[in-house]
Design an enzyme around this catalytic site. Structure first.
Site, PDB file in Angstrom:
ATOM      1  N   THR A 241     100.429  20.909 -15.459  1.00  0.00           N
ATOM      2  CA  THR A 241     101.184  21.901 -14.680  1.00  0.00           C
ATOM      3  C   THR A 241     100.313  23.145 -14.546  1.00  0.00           C
ATOM      4  OG1 THR A 241     102.371  22.560 -16.704  1.00  0.00           O
ATOM      5  CG2 THR A 241     103.485  21.011 -15.220  1.00  0.00           C
TER       6      THR A 241
ATOM      7  N   LYS B  95      99.187  17.650 -22.522  1.00  0.00           N
ATOM      8  CA  LYS B  95      99.263  18.732 -21.554  1.00  0.00           C
ATOM      9  C   LYS B  95      99.968  19.893 -22.227  1.00  0.00           C
ATOM     10  CE  LYS B  95     102.107  20.046 -19.035  1.00  0.00           C
ATOM     11  NZ  LYS B  95     102.982  21.288 -19.038  1.00  0.00           N
TER      12      LYS B  95
ATOM     13  N   THR C 131     104.583  19.311 -29.506  1.00  0.00           N
ATOM     14  CA  THR C 131     104.091  20.345 -28.616  1.00  0.00           C
ATOM     15  C   THR C 131     103.978  19.844 -27.198  1.00  0.00           C
ATOM     16  OG1 THR C 131     102.329  21.880 -28.167  1.00  0.00           O
ATOM     17  CG2 THR C 131     101.681  19.797 -29.102  1.00  0.00           C
TER      18      THR C 131
ATOM     19  N   ASN D   9     103.009  33.494 -15.292  1.00  0.00           N
ATOM     20  CA  ASN D   9     104.415  33.257 -15.606  1.00  0.00           C
ATOM     21  C   ASN D   9     105.371  34.095 -14.764  1.00  0.00           C
ATOM     22  OD1 ASN D   9     104.731  31.289 -17.985  1.00  0.00           O
ATOM     23  ND2 ASN D   9     102.970  32.547 -18.535  1.00  0.00           N
TER      24      ASN D   9
ATOM     25  N   SER E 123     107.209  29.610  -7.974  1.00  0.00           N
ATOM     26  CA  SER E 123     106.863  29.656  -6.542  1.00  0.00           C
ATOM     27  C   SER E 123     105.846  28.589  -6.183  1.00  0.00           C
ATOM     28  CB  SER E 123     106.325  31.033  -6.180  1.00  0.00           C
ATOM     29  OG  SER E 123     105.158  31.318  -6.921  1.00  0.00           O
TER      30      SER E 123
END
Length: 395
Positions: A143, A169, A180, A390, A395
């Site tokens: 991500t 990730k 995690t 963050n 968006s």
């Protein structure tokens, strides 16, 4: 490198973005002993709830399906139904029992899954299975990560070569308890479920549970390990103490590599820092102090500014809840002692310490002089980019 009996695949399904790998599959040709550790957050994503229940019943799986772009967390009845429908789609395409599927999602919390993305891509995903797509799956689960994170190990157990391969990730929302973000390990080891679960839990406690980027815990955190037994090593069971130790050492070493990759790739991070606290009354006290320092925003911003502001470190220590005598504390950056017996060593030492802070990786060493307890926690600096990333994540 590949692991016997495992195949992987990844596609750009369009879960959130177009033309970006976002759906990955890990598949074992035969049912594999599977152990997992999961987020302890009260708010758990639908796939986490499903996986926990399936592993309780089976202790085995044959496939892990993971998507990025949508966490499928806080999505209610619809989110649960969507996850179960996707599991059914995959099990049908693979011709395996539905309860042999483990699910994982990562991305924005609160959004419903785009079902058409899965419906249109599932057969292509299955058709693309091969032994060579491990790195592609590692890319599909990213991500805000800037790089894919993979590691591998081989170990001789009973005269047989056992292979482990792992991916992870994570770059933000990182301070787990029992897991995690997302991490998946495949191995051809022949091992019993109790031994695999024990090895995983212990390894996670000393690796993923020792890292922090921002002090937040995800709703989707999980670590899964699949062991299909294809290495044909002697069974690792309750009587195989030595072989279990060999396996656990390899697993823990692999997970530590992945954990440090997550810290190094922390959102906006420019430095990877080890906070080492020794001289505590107990190991648990050392961990509390190290974790408090590692999570301090003031300490982390000082690291970003390359400012050897040890006052922020000792102030964080003071609110850790651990009793110690501040007049006995030593603090060093790498080998540069900046505080001795609670007092500043001097300007020359501070200048040398500031040079250490310019490095990409360094240690902060704290000696409480209270006992033999010693622990490490791994963290990163807190940069302007973390706020930018963050502030507009959705968006």
């Amino acid at each position: 490198m590949s692991v016997k009996g495992f195949m992987t695949s990844a596609v750009a399904a369009g879960v959130k973005y177009q033309d970006r790998l976002d759906l990955g599959l890990i598949y074992s040709e035969t049912p594999a002993v599977t152990a997992g550790v999961f987020t302890t957050s009260q708010v758990k994503a639908a796939p986490v709830i499903i996986d926990i229940e399936r592993l309780k019943q089976e202790g085995r799986s044959q496939a892990i399906l993971v998507n990025s772009g949508c966490a499928n967390a806080c999505t209610g009845k619809q989110g649960m139904e969507s996850a179960l429908r996707i599991s059914e789609m995959l099990s049908t395409a693979l011709k395996i029992p539905d309860n042999m599927v483990q699910l994982s999602s990562t991305g924005v919390i609160g959004d419903q899954l785009k079902m058409s993305a899965f419906e249109n891509s599932m057969q292509t995903l299955v058709d693309g299975l091969s032994a060579d797509n491990f790195d592609a799956v590692a890319k599909a689960i990213m991500t805000t990560d800037t790089v894919p994170k993979t590691a591998s190990r081989t170990v001789m157990i009973g005269g047989k070569e056992v292979t482990l391969m792992g991916m992870a990730k994570g770059a933000g929302m990182i301070m787990p308890n029992m897991a995690t973000m997302l991490a998946f390990v495949i191995t051809d080891a022949q091992i019993g479920f109790p031994q695999l679960h024990s090895a995983l839990s212990g390894s996670v406690e000393r690796t993923f549970n020792r890292i922090t980027v921002d002090g937040d815990t995800s709703t989707n955190d999980m670590v899964l390990v699949m062991a299909n037994g294809k290495a044909d090593n002697p069974w690792i069971d309750e009587e195989s103490t030595e072989n279990l130790e060999l396996f656990q050492d390899s697993l823990e070493s692999l997970l530590k590599d992945l954990a440090l990759m997550i810290v190094t790739d922390g959102e906006g991070a420019s430095k990877c820092i080890t906070i080492r606290v020794c001289g505590a009354r107990e190991d648990s006290d050392a961990e509390k102090v190290a974790r408090t320092v590692a999570n301090s925003n003031l300490v982390k911003t000082a690291f970003f500014g390359e400012d050897a502001n040890w006052g922020r470190i000792i102030a964080a220590m003071g609110r850790s809840g651990v009793k110690f005598n501040p007049d006995r504390v030593d603090i060093a950056f790498n080998d540069v002692v900046i505080v001795r017996d609670g007092l500043a060593v001097g300007k020359d030492a501070e200048e040398q310490a500031s040079k250490v802070l310019k490095e990409k990786k360094f240690n902060v060493c704290i000696d409480l002089k209270e006992g033999n307890g010693c622990e490490e926690v791994y963290t990163c600096d807190f940069s302007i980019d973390y706020v930018k990333i963050n502030a507009d994540y959705r968006s």
